[in-house]
Write a protein that holds these residues in place. Structure first.
Motif, PDB file in Angstrom:
ATOM      1  N   ASP A 191       0.797  -1.230   0.000  1.00 46.85           N
ATOM      2  CA  ASP A 191       0.000   0.000   0.000  1.00 46.85           C
ATOM      3  C   ASP A 191       0.825   1.274   0.000  1.00 46.85           C
ATOM      4  N   LEU A 192       2.115   1.174  -0.288  1.00 44.91           N
ATOM      5  CA  LEU A 192       2.892   2.389  -0.511  1.00 44.91           C
ATOM      6  C   LEU A 192       2.490   2.968  -1.862  1.00 44.91           C
ATOM      7  N   ASN A 193       2.447   4.304  -1.942  1.00 38.15           N
ATOM      8  CA  ASN A 193       2.037   4.965  -3.178  1.00 38.15           C
ATOM      9  C   ASN A 193       2.776   6.289  -3.321  1.00 38.15           C
ATOM     10  N   LEU A 194       2.438   7.053  -4.364  1.00 40.99           N
ATOM     11  CA  LEU A 194       3.147   8.299  -4.610  1.00 40.99           C
ATOM     12  C   LEU A 194       2.938   9.328  -3.496  1.00 40.99           C
ATOM     13  N   LYS A 195       1.840   9.219  -2.761  1.00 45.91           N
ATOM     14  CA  LYS A 195       1.566  10.198  -1.709  1.00 45.91           C
ATOM     15  C   LYS A 195       2.299   9.891  -0.408  1.00 45.91           C
ATOM     16  N   ASN A 196       2.476   8.605  -0.094  1.00 47.77           N
ATOM     17  CA  ASN A 196       3.010   8.282   1.235  1.00 47.77           C
ATOM     18  C   ASN A 196       4.436   7.742   1.240  1.00 47.77           C
ATOM     19  N   THR A 197       5.013   7.489   0.071  1.00 50.15           N
ATOM     20  CA  THR A 197       6.328   6.856   0.016  1.00 50.15           C
ATOM     21  C   THR A 197       7.445   7.774   0.514  1.00 50.15           C
ATOM     22  N   ALA A 198       7.424   9.037   0.114  1.00 50.91           N
ATOM     23  CA  ALA A 198       8.511   9.946   0.495  1.00 50.91           C
ATOM     24  C   ALA A 198       8.593  10.102   2.013  1.00 50.91           C
ATOM     25  N   TYR A 199       7.447  10.259   2.677  1.00 52.68           N
ATOM     26  CA  TYR A 199       7.448  10.434   4.131  1.00 52.68           C
ATOM     27  C   TYR A 199       7.976   9.175   4.821  1.00 52.68           C
ATOM     28  N   PHE A 200       7.609   8.029   4.297  1.00 48.07           N
ATOM     29  CA  PHE A 200       8.109   6.775   4.859  1.00 48.07           C
ATOM     30  C   PHE A 200       9.622   6.704   4.712  1.00 48.07           C
ATOM     31  N   LYS A 201      10.105   6.971   3.525  1.00 47.30           N
ATOM     32  CA  LYS A 201      11.546   6.928   3.261  1.00 47.30           C
ATOM     33  C   LYS A 201      12.302   7.901   4.164  1.00 47.30           C
ATOM     34  N   GLN A 202      11.768   9.102   4.339  1.00 42.46           N
ATOM     35  CA  GLN A 202      12.447  10.135   5.121  1.00 42.46           C
ATOM     36  C   GLN A 202      12.593   9.753   6.598  1.00 42.46           C
ATOM     37  N   ASN A 203      11.711   8.890   7.078  1.00 42.18           N
ATOM     38  CA  ASN A 203      11.679   8.591   8.504  1.00 42.18           C
ATOM     39  C   ASN A 203      12.215   7.215   8.897  1.00 42.18           C
ATOM     40  N   ILE A 204      12.439   6.355   7.931  1.00 42.19           N
ATOM     41  CA  ILE A 204      12.885   4.994   8.237  1.00 42.19           C
ATOM     42  C   ILE A 204      14.382   4.881   7.976  1.00 42.19           C
ATOM     43  N   PRO A 205      15.168   4.702   9.032  1.00 38.16           N
ATOM     44  CA  PRO A 205      16.615   4.608   8.842  1.00 38.16           C
ATOM     45  C   PRO A 205      17.012   3.316   8.145  1.00 38.16           C
ATOM     46  N   ASN A 206      18.003   3.428   7.281  1.00 40.09           N
ATOM     47  CA  ASN A 206      18.611   2.256   6.629  1.00 40.09           C
ATOM     48  C   ASN A 206      17.629   1.452   5.778  1.00 40.09           C
ATOM     49  N   LEU A 207      16.688   2.140   5.142  1.00 34.95           N
ATOM     50  CA  LEU A 207      15.723   1.464   4.275  1.00 34.95           C
ATOM     51  C   LEU A 207      16.403   1.104   2.955  1.00 34.95           C
ATOM     52  N   LEU A 208      16.526  -0.194   2.703  1.00 35.01           N
ATOM     53  CA  LEU A 208      17.257  -0.663   1.533  1.00 35.01           C
ATOM     54  C   LEU A 208      16.405  -0.740   0.275  1.00 35.01           C
ATOM     55  N   GLU A 209      15.134  -1.138   0.431  1.00 36.25           N
ATOM     56  CA  GLU A 209      14.324  -1.435  -0.755  1.00 36.25           C
ATOM     57  C   GLU A 209      12.843  -1.328  -0.426  1.00 36.25           C
ATOM     58  N   VAL A 210      12.080  -0.808  -1.368  1.00 37.37           N
ATOM     59  CA  VAL A 210      10.627  -0.891  -1.280  1.00 37.37           C
ATOM     60  C   VAL A 210      10.125  -1.666  -2.484  1.00 37.37           C
ATOM     61  N   SER A 211       9.091  -2.453  -2.259  1.00 44.09           N
ATOM     62  CA  SER A 211       8.439  -3.201  -3.327  1.00 44.09           C
ATOM     63  C   SER A 211       7.044  -2.615  -3.506  1.00 44.09           C
ATOM     64  N   ILE A 212       6.778  -2.091  -4.699  1.00 42.74           N
ATOM     65  CA  ILE A 212       5.509  -1.417  -4.953  1.00 42.74           C
ATOM     66  C   ILE A 212       4.924  -1.935  -6.261  1.00 42.74           C
ATOM     67  N   GLY A 213       3.654  -2.319  -6.222  1.00 42.75           N
ATOM     68  CA  GLY A 213       3.034  -2.867  -7.414  1.00 42.75           C
ATOM     69  C   GLY A 213       1.674  -2.278  -7.720  1.00 42.75           C
ATOM     70  N   HIS A 214       0.677  -2.575  -6.886  1.00 43.85           N
ATOM     71  CA  HIS A 214      -0.700  -2.197  -7.184  1.00 43.85           C
ATOM     72  C   HIS A 214      -0.841  -0.702  -7.425  1.00 43.85           C
ATOM     73  N   ALA A 215      -0.355   0.118  -6.494  1.00 47.28           N
ATOM     74  CA  ALA A 215      -0.496   1.569  -6.641  1.00 47.28           C
ATOM     75  C   ALA A 215       0.285   2.077  -7.842  1.00 47.28           C
ATOM     76  N   LEU A 216       1.492   1.569  -8.016  1.00 48.72           N
ATOM     77  CA  LEU A 216       2.332   2.048  -9.121  1.00 48.72           C
ATOM     78  C   LEU A 216       1.685   1.785 -10.475  1.00 48.72           C
ATOM     79  N   ILE A 217       1.138   0.612 -10.654  1.00 47.88           N
ATOM     80  CA  ILE A 217       0.491   0.293 -11.926  1.00 47.88           C
ATOM     81  C   ILE A 217      -0.788   1.103 -12.096  1.00 47.88           C
TER      82      ILE A 217
END
Length: 237
Positions: A191-217
């Motif tokens: 359920d990560l999408n264009l609206k919530n991904t940046a905030y998640f990335k900014q706050n999660i230390p050492n985040l290596l990878e996100v897997s995004i499908g449904h929202a991206l398509i």
């Protein structure tokens, strides 16, 4: 920079709905990488209602970034992964008839099972990740299984964010800190999408990878696949 792995299950769903090979799954996977995507994720299920087991066998011919296969480690899935040998396998405890994944592993209850499965994959040189909720004892349990990484199940965060509640990030921050202390790599998805991904990335230390499908398509239907891949990459910088 956090890597973007694009889940292409929805491309397979569209193809299967009409029969034939439109859209072409292999060409789409190649195009996503050419557009900047840093990995391809698939989640084959036993009924093959979207990704087919044969897709998993065919994709290595075109995936030149990272290939991630996720799913419930039933025997047929384990055999498939050991045959294909992707870059990473992500273990998800979803029921065979689940519409989508809806919970992380109970890493305490299933510890012995996970230890055995993970050891088998790692013996074949496959990086392992397990799907977990942002719960301290589940992260602690994951660290005892031998897994290389965890994937934080982000539905709760996405749901809170959509309601304007940014405090939903807090359990994920704590889980990520615990994972880092345990020397576990950190992935995230659901359920990560264009609206919530940046905030998640900014706050999660050492985040290596996100897997995004449904929202991206879904977003690509309006904005175009190449454009949307680039938009996600900007948010992950």
């Amino acid at each position: 920079m956090t890597k973007l792995s694009v889940n292409i299950n929805k491309i397979a769903t569209l193809r299967n709905s009409r029969g034939g090979n439109v859209p072409d799954l292999l060409k789409t996977a190649k195009d996503i990488q050419d557009f900047g995507g840093e990995g391809i994720t698939i989640h084959p299920r036993p009924d093959e209602r979207h990704i087919r087991y044969q897709d998993a066998r065919d994709l290595p011919a075109v995936v030149y970034t990272e290939f991630n296969i996720e799913g419930n480690p039933i025997k047929s899935f384990i055999d498939l992964v050991l045959e294909v040998k992707p870059t990473q396998v992500t273990l998800v405890p979803d029921a065979e008839d689940a519409i989508t994944s809806n919970a992380g592993w109970d890493t305490i209850k299933h510890r012995d099972f996970l230890i055995d499965v993970i050891a088998e994959f790692k013996a074949s040189g496959i990086r392992t990740s397990i799907f977990v909720d942002p719960v301290a004892k589940m992260v602690e349990g994951a660290a005892k299984t031998g897994t290389d990484r965890i994937e934080l199940y982000t539905e709760a965060y996405a749901s809170a964010f959509a309601k304007g509640d940014k405090s939903g990030i807090n359990p994920y921050i704590e889980a990520a800190k615990m994972a880092s202390e345990a020397k576990l790599g950190i992935n995230a998805g659901h359920d990560l999408n264009l609206k919530n991904t940046a905030y998640f990335k900014q706050n999660i230390p050492n985040l290596l990878e996100v897997s995004i499908g449904h929202a991206l398509i879904a977003e690509s239907l309006y904005l175009g696949l190449e454009n949307v891949v680039q938009m996600y990459l900007q948010r992950l910088k």
